[in-house]
Design an enzyme around this catalytic site. Structure first.
Site, PDB file in Angstrom:
ATOM      1  N   SER A   8       0.967  -1.001  -0.069  1.00  0.00           N
ATOM      2  CA  SER A   8      -0.056  -0.173   0.888  1.00  0.00           C
ATOM      3  C   SER A   8       0.867   0.828  -0.127  1.00  0.00           C
ATOM      4  CB  SER A   8      -1.429  -0.119   1.680  1.00  0.00           C
ATOM      5  OG  SER A   8      -1.588   0.824   1.484  1.00  0.00           O
ATOM      6  N   HIS A  33      -1.201  -1.009  -4.202  1.00  0.00           N
ATOM      7  CA  HIS A  33      -2.282  -0.805  -3.678  1.00  0.00           C
ATOM      8  C   HIS A  33      -2.808   0.910  -3.399  1.00  0.00           C
ATOM      9  CE1 HIS A  33      -5.728  -1.361  -1.978  1.00  0.00           C
ATOM     10  NE2 HIS A  33      -6.034  -0.769  -0.714  1.00  0.00           N
ATOM     11  N   ASP A  35      -4.654   4.135  -1.810  1.00  0.00           N
ATOM     12  CA  ASP A  35      -5.506   3.933  -1.535  1.00  0.00           C
ATOM     13  C   ASP A  35      -5.696   5.706  -1.343  1.00  0.00           C
ATOM     14  OD1 ASP A  35      -6.061   1.944   0.212  1.00  0.00           O
ATOM     15  OD2 ASP A  35      -4.074   1.842   1.083  1.00  0.00           O
ATOM     16  N   MET A  37      -9.102   8.326   0.177  1.00  0.00           N
ATOM     17  CA  MET A  37      -9.304   9.688   0.825  1.00  0.00           C
ATOM     18  C   MET A  37     -10.293  10.297   0.763  1.00  0.00           C
ATOM     19  SD  MET A  37      -7.241   7.034   3.578  1.00  0.00           S
ATOM     20  CE  MET A  37      -6.739   5.881   3.697  1.00  0.00           C
ATOM     21  N   HIS A  66      -8.377   1.864  -4.343  1.00  0.00           N
ATOM     22  CA  HIS A  66      -9.019   1.760  -3.645  1.00  0.00           C
ATOM     23  C   HIS A  66      -9.731   2.943  -3.208  1.00  0.00           C
ATOM     24  CE1 HIS A  66      -9.694   0.472   0.913  1.00  0.00           C
ATOM     25  NE2 HIS A  66     -10.841   0.179   0.088  1.00  0.00           N
ATOM     26  N   MET A  68     -12.054   4.950  -1.799  1.00  0.00           N
ATOM     27  CA  MET A  68     -12.567   5.715  -0.389  1.00  0.00           C
ATOM     28  C   MET A  68     -13.425   6.297   0.073  1.00  0.00           C
ATOM     29  SD  MET A  68     -10.297   2.981   2.340  1.00  0.00           S
ATOM     30  CE  MET A  68      -8.713   3.905   0.937  1.00  0.00           C
ATOM     31  N   MET A 137     -11.650  -5.357   4.058  1.00  0.00           N
ATOM     32  CA  MET A 137     -11.427  -5.343   5.122  1.00  0.00           C
ATOM     33  C   MET A 137     -10.717  -5.600   6.639  1.00  0.00           C
ATOM     34  SD  MET A 137     -10.645  -1.740   3.078  1.00  0.00           S
ATOM     35  CE  MET A 137     -10.190  -1.399   4.652  1.00  0.00           C
ATOM     36  N   ASP A 175      -7.529  -6.427   3.256  1.00  0.00           N
ATOM     37  CA  ASP A 175      -6.302  -4.949   3.602  1.00  0.00           C
ATOM     38  C   ASP A 175      -6.650  -4.282   4.677  1.00  0.00           C
ATOM     39  OD1 ASP A 175      -5.707  -2.431   2.910  1.00  0.00           O
ATOM     40  OD2 ASP A 175      -7.350  -1.761   1.938  1.00  0.00           O
TER      41      ASP A 175
HETATM   42  C1  DX5 Z   1      -7.089   1.393   5.475  1.00  0.00           C
HETATM   43  C2  DX5 Z   1      -6.292   1.294   4.055  1.00  0.00           C
HETATM   44  C3  DX5 Z   1      -5.438   0.867   3.872  1.00  0.00           C
HETATM   45  C4  DX5 Z   1      -4.054   0.439   4.774  1.00  0.00           C
HETATM   46  C5  DX5 Z   1      -3.561  -0.931   5.010  1.00  0.00           C
HETATM   47  O1  DX5 Z   1      -7.873   2.275   5.338  1.00  0.00           O
HETATM   48  O2  DX5 Z   1      -7.514   0.809   2.982  1.00  0.00           O
HETATM   49  O3  DX5 Z   1      -5.093  -0.130   2.218  1.00  0.00           O
HETATM   50  O4  DX5 Z   1      -2.818   1.150   4.067  1.00  0.00           O
HETATM   51  O5  DX5 Z   1      -2.158  -0.276   5.678  1.00  0.00           O
HETATM   52  P1  DX5 Z   1      -1.997  -1.099   6.881  1.00  0.00           P
HETATM   53  O6  DX5 Z   1      -1.282  -2.405   6.523  1.00  0.00           O
HETATM   54  O7  DX5 Z   1      -0.519  -0.150   7.188  1.00  0.00           O
HETATM   55  O8  DX5 Z   1      -3.028  -1.993   7.722  1.00  0.00           O
HETATM   56 ZN    ZN Z   2      -7.087   0.054   1.083  1.00  0.00          ZN
END
Ligand code: DX5
Ligand code: ZN
Length: 216
Positions: A8, A33, A35, A37, A66, A68, A137, A175
């Site tokens: 990630s 990956h 993310d 947000m 991903h 969010m 998740m 994840d």
């Molecule tokens: C959390 C993200 C994850 C995050 C995982 O909201 O969707 O992808 O980066 O991070 P770790 O592996 O540090 O839990």
């Molecule tokens: Zn993620």
């Protein structure tokens, strides 16, 4: 097929993004990956299109994006243009999830659906044959470095059974909180894709940690 490792980027050093992308290129990792947000669906804001494009410019492996974010239909085309290969939306953020999935696939991307820890895998039954990936998740989304939620194993078992009975081709992605202590049990329980942020980037040798996570 061996399991897929998707480091990630959220835990990368954004001042050295090219260096970290090249580390992943050279490593045994399979995907990036990424993310996104929005500060609304989750209580945090990560980064947007310019950063995704910058990652894509250097990445030699697929981008697993991903989202969010609320109402992701507004941005499907924009993420395609930014370089997403797999585009995952949250079930909880989509009023017309079936339409959103078809929209992602019509743009030539693989379609993923993410579910929060409180969301039952049963909610996926009527779309499981339409999707390429379920992002389960194993922490509440919004931040890297959180503690893995143990109930995830039970959910993986239930989803694996649903995939078997429906003959779906969906991959199960885990994840949040994946580390060197739990990755084997996750794969044994039925996970196909492991996302790892903190475990990879806080280690002294990230490429070596990726290789460890790849060992069966
Ligand atoms: C959390 C993200 C994850 C995050 C995982 O909201 O969707 O992808 O980066 O991070 P770790 O592996 O540090 O839990
Ligand atoms: Zn993620």
């Amino acid at each position: 097929m061996s399991h897929i490792i998707a480091p990630s980027i959220l835990s990368a050093d954004f001042a050295n993004i090219q260096r970290d992308v090249e580390m992943i290129n050279k490593s045994e990792a399979d995907w990036f990956h990424v993310d996104i947000m929005d500060g609304m669906f989750v209580p945090n804001i990560s980064f947007g299109f310019p950063v995704v494009k910058a990652i894509k410019k250097h990445a030699t492996k697929p981008l697993d994006v991903h989202l969010m974010i609320n109402d992701p239909d507004r941005y499907l085309q924009a993420f395609k243009d930014a370089g997403a290969d797999v585009l995952t939306v949250h079930l909880e953020a989509c009023t017309h999830l079936h339409r959103t999935i078809q929209g992602i696939k019509a743009l030539g991307m693989k379609a993923g659906v993410a579910i929060n820890p409180h969301t039952s895998v049963n909610m996926l039954l009527d779309v499981i044959e339409d999707i390429d990936l379920v992002c389960m998740m194993s922490v509440n989304p919004g931040f890297g470095g959180q503690k893995f939620i143990e109930n995830t194993y039970r959910k993986i078992g239930a989803l694996r059974e649903m995939i078997r009975t429906t003959k779906s081709n969906a991959l199960i992605e885990i994840d949040g909180g994946v580390d060197l202590n739990n990755y084997k049990k996750l794969v044994d329980t039925g996970a196909n894709v492991l996302v790892a942020g903190n475990t990879v980037f806080s280690s002294a040798d990230p490429a070596k940690t990726i290789a460890e996570l790849k060992k069966i």
